[in-house]
Write a protein that holds these residues in place. Structure first.
Motif, PDB file in Angstrom:
ATOM      1  N   ILE A   1     -21.899 -43.560  -6.616  1.00  0.00           N
ATOM      2  CA  ILE A   1     -22.541 -43.581  -5.346  1.00  0.00           C
ATOM      3  C   ILE A   1     -23.102 -42.354  -4.682  1.00  0.00           C
ATOM      4  N   LEU A   2     -22.368 -41.142  -5.086  1.00  0.00           N
ATOM      5  CA  LEU A   2     -22.847 -39.970  -4.888  1.00  0.00           C
ATOM      6  C   LEU A   2     -24.244 -39.774  -5.525  1.00  0.00           C
ATOM      7  N   GLN A   3     -24.440 -40.056  -6.851  1.00  0.00           N
ATOM      8  CA  GLN A   3     -25.633 -39.994  -7.558  1.00  0.00           C
ATOM      9  C   GLN A   3     -26.799 -40.653  -6.881  1.00  0.00           C
ATOM     10  N   LEU A   4     -26.370 -42.058  -6.346  1.00  0.00           N
ATOM     11  CA  LEU A   4     -27.551 -42.606  -5.597  1.00  0.00           C
ATOM     12  C   LEU A   4     -28.033 -42.112  -4.153  1.00  0.00           C
ATOM     13  N   GLU A   5     -26.803 -41.500  -3.791  1.00  0.00           N
ATOM     14  CA  GLU A   5     -26.975 -40.616  -2.431  1.00  0.00           C
ATOM     15  C   GLU A   5     -28.205 -39.673  -2.771  1.00  0.00           C
ATOM     16  N   ILE A   6     -27.793 -38.595  -3.728  1.00  0.00           N
ATOM     17  CA  ILE A   6     -28.659 -37.604  -4.154  1.00  0.00           C
ATOM     18  C   ILE A   6     -30.045 -38.142  -4.461  1.00  0.00           C
ATOM     19  N   GLU A   7     -30.303 -39.140  -5.249  1.00  0.00           N
ATOM     20  CA  GLU A   7     -31.472 -39.517  -5.630  1.00  0.00           C
ATOM     21  C   GLU A   7     -32.141 -40.068  -4.532  1.00  0.00           C
ATOM     22  N   ASN A   8     -31.609 -40.592  -3.336  1.00  0.00           N
ATOM     23  CA  ASN A   8     -32.305 -41.105  -2.391  1.00  0.00           C
ATOM     24  C   ASN A   8     -32.739 -39.780  -1.540  1.00  0.00           C
ATOM     25  N   GLU A   9     -31.886 -38.600  -1.394  1.00  0.00           N
ATOM     26  CA  GLU A   9     -32.502 -37.526  -0.667  1.00  0.00           C
ATOM     27  C   GLU A   9     -33.396 -36.922  -1.392  1.00  0.00           C
ATOM     28  N   ILE A  10     -33.353 -36.920  -2.684  1.00  0.00           N
ATOM     29  CA  ILE A  10     -34.523 -36.201  -3.356  1.00  0.00           C
ATOM     30  C   ILE A  10     -35.737 -37.123  -2.928  1.00  0.00           C
ATOM     31  N   GLU A  11     -35.840 -38.573  -2.924  1.00  0.00           N
ATOM     32  CA  GLU A  11     -36.901 -39.289  -2.852  1.00  0.00           C
ATOM     33  C   GLU A  11     -37.619 -38.867  -1.239  1.00  0.00           C
ATOM     34  N   LEU A  12     -36.753 -38.828  -0.398  1.00  0.00           N
ATOM     35  CA  LEU A  12     -36.895 -38.461   0.934  1.00  0.00           C
ATOM     36  C   LEU A  12     -37.761 -37.249   0.875  1.00  0.00           C
ATOM     37  N   GLN A  13     -37.320 -36.293   0.256  1.00  0.00           N
ATOM     38  CA  GLN A  13     -37.712 -34.826   0.348  1.00  0.00           C
ATOM     39  C   GLN A  13     -39.244 -34.744  -0.196  1.00  0.00           C
ATOM     40  N   GLU A  14     -39.268 -35.378  -1.558  1.00  0.00           N
ATOM     41  CA  GLU A  14     -40.688 -35.623  -2.119  1.00  0.00           C
ATOM     42  C   GLU A  14     -41.754 -36.152  -1.178  1.00  0.00           C
ATOM     43  N   LYS A  15     -41.305 -37.291  -0.529  1.00  0.00           N
ATOM     44  CA  LYS A  15     -41.958 -38.139   0.597  1.00  0.00           C
ATOM     45  C   LYS A  15     -42.538 -37.099   1.775  1.00  0.00           C
ATOM     46  N   MET A  16     -41.478 -36.404   2.094  1.00  0.00           N
ATOM     47  CA  MET A  16     -41.861 -35.474   3.119  1.00  0.00           C
ATOM     48  C   MET A  16     -42.909 -34.416   2.613  1.00  0.00           C
ATOM     49  N   MET A  17     -42.776 -33.900   1.394  1.00  0.00           N
ATOM     50  CA  MET A  17     -43.419 -33.000   0.802  1.00  0.00           C
ATOM     51  C   MET A  17     -45.091 -33.371   0.630  1.00  0.00           C
ATOM     52  N   ALA A  18     -44.985 -34.781   0.507  1.00  0.00           N
ATOM     53  CA  ALA A  18     -46.268 -35.268   0.383  1.00  0.00           C
ATOM     54  C   ALA A  18     -47.139 -35.758   1.511  1.00  0.00           C
ATOM     55  N   GLY A  19     -46.376 -35.714   2.840  1.00  0.00           N
ATOM     56  CA  GLY A  19     -47.061 -35.853   4.063  1.00  0.00           C
ATOM     57  C   GLY A  19     -46.997 -37.254   4.272  1.00  0.00           C
ATOM     58  N   GLU A  20     -45.924 -37.900   3.901  1.00  0.00           N
ATOM     59  CA  GLU A  20     -45.620 -39.311   4.420  1.00  0.00           C
ATOM     60  C   GLU A  20     -44.824 -39.708   5.703  1.00  0.00           C
ATOM     61  N   PHE A  21     -44.691 -38.629   6.147  1.00  0.00           N
ATOM     62  CA  PHE A  21     -43.986 -38.660   7.660  1.00  0.00           C
ATOM     63  C   PHE A  21     -44.877 -38.089   8.930  1.00  0.00           C
ATOM     64  N   ASN A  22     -44.678 -38.740   9.922  1.00  0.00           N
ATOM     65  CA  ASN A  22     -45.427 -38.317  11.043  1.00  0.00           C
ATOM     66  C   ASN A  22     -44.329 -37.659  12.166  1.00  0.00           C
ATOM     67  N   TRP A  23     -44.554 -36.734  12.671  1.00  0.00           N
ATOM     68  CA  TRP A  23     -43.803 -36.208  13.999  1.00  0.00           C
ATOM     69  C   TRP A  23     -44.077 -36.926  14.941  1.00  0.00           C
ATOM     70  N   THR A  24     -42.901 -37.542  15.527  1.00  0.00           N
ATOM     71  CA  THR A  24     -43.083 -38.315  16.995  1.00  0.00           C
ATOM     72  C   THR A  24     -41.998 -37.610  17.817  1.00  0.00           C
ATOM     73  N   PRO A  25     -42.113 -37.817  19.230  1.00  0.00           N
ATOM     74  CA  PRO A  25     -41.309 -37.413  20.033  1.00  0.00           C
ATOM     75  C   PRO A  25     -39.622 -37.739  19.726  1.00  0.00           C
ATOM     76  N   GLU A  26     -39.330 -38.896  18.698  1.00  0.00           N
ATOM     77  CA  GLU A  26     -38.041 -39.222  18.420  1.00  0.00           C
ATOM     78  C   GLU A  26     -37.668 -38.300  17.168  1.00  0.00           C
ATOM     79  N   GLY A  27     -38.626 -37.758  16.248  1.00  0.00           N
ATOM     80  CA  GLY A  27     -38.406 -36.874  15.390  1.00  0.00           C
ATOM     81  C   GLY A  27     -39.229 -37.202  14.109  1.00  0.00           C
ATOM     82  N   LEU A  28     -38.951 -37.197  12.807  1.00  0.00           N
ATOM     83  CA  LEU A  28     -39.782 -37.481  11.620  1.00  0.00           C
ATOM     84  C   LEU A  28     -39.712 -38.896  11.524  1.00  0.00           C
ATOM     85  N   VAL A  29     -40.717 -39.693  11.297  1.00  0.00           N
ATOM     86  CA  VAL A  29     -40.937 -41.078  11.154  1.00  0.00           C
ATOM     87  C   VAL A  29     -41.810 -41.436   9.970  1.00  0.00           C
TER      88      VAL A  29
END
Length: 152
Positions: A120-148
Motif C-alpha cells: 500500500i505504501l508503494q501504491l501511495e508513492i506511485e500515485n504521488e509521483i503520478e500526480l507530481q508528473e501531471k502537475m509538471m506537465a501542466g495538467e492542473f488549473n488553479w481555481t479559487p478552491e486550489g489545484l484542479v
C-alpha cells in the motif's frame, strides 16, 4: 494673495481623494485575483535539471522521512509539555491543550505509518509521483478552491 488663501485650495480635499482612489484600487485588485486564478495554468517553470533529484527520488525520500519527521515533532511537543509540568516554561491552558491534542494525533499517525502494508505504501508513492508528473506537465488549473485536474 488670493492664490495663497486657504479658502481657494482646501488641502483636505486632495488628501481625501487620494485615499479614496487608493482604496478603490485595492478593492479592484482583491476582486480581480480570483478571476485571474481561474485562468492560470500551473506549469513547471524550470524543466528537470540533472543536478536536482528526480520526482521519484524526491517523493520516495519524503515518504521515507515521514516517520523521522513525526518523531521529531512528537519529541518537541512532549518536551514542551514536560517543561510545563516541571514549571520550567509554563504554557497557557489553551496552548497546553493544543500540544496534548497534537501528541495524541502524532501517536496515531506514527502507528499508522509503522503498521502500513509495504504494498500500500508503494501504491501511495506511485500515485504521488503520478500526480507530481501531471502537475509538471501542466495538467492542473488553479481555481479559487486550489489545484484542479483539467477536464480531458
Amino acid at each position: 494673495d488670493d492664490a495663497r488663501s486657504p479658502s481657494s485650495h482646501p488641502p483636505a480635499t486632495n488628501n481625501n481623494m487620494t485615499k479614496i482612489l487608493s482604496a478603490a484600487a485595492a478593492v479592484a485588485m482583491v476582486l480581480a485575483v480570483p478571476a485571474l486564478a481561474q485562468d492560470f495554468q500551473h506549469q513547471r517553470r524550470i524543466p528537470h535539471r540533472p543536478d536536482r533529484p528526480s520526482i521519484r527520488e524526491t517523493v520516495t525520500k519524503r515518504f521515507n522521512e515521514r516517520e523521522e519527521h513525526l518523531t521529531r515533532m512528537l519529541k518537541q511537543r512532549q518536551d514542551a509539555v514536560d517543561d510545563h509540568h516541571a514549571g520550567r516554561r509554563l504554557l497557557e491552558d489553551k496552548e497546553l491543550a493544543r500540544h496534548q491534542h497534537h501528541i495524541k494525533g502524532i501517536h496515531r499517525k506514527l502507528a499508522g505509518i509503522r503498521n502500513k502494508d509495504p504494498k500500500i505504501l508503494q501504491l501511495e508513492i506511485e500515485n504521488e509521483i503520478e500526480l507530481q508528473e501531471k502537475m509538471m506537465a501542466g495538467e492542473f488549473n488553479w481555481t479559487p478552491e486550489g489545484l484542479v485536474l483539467k477536464d480531458p
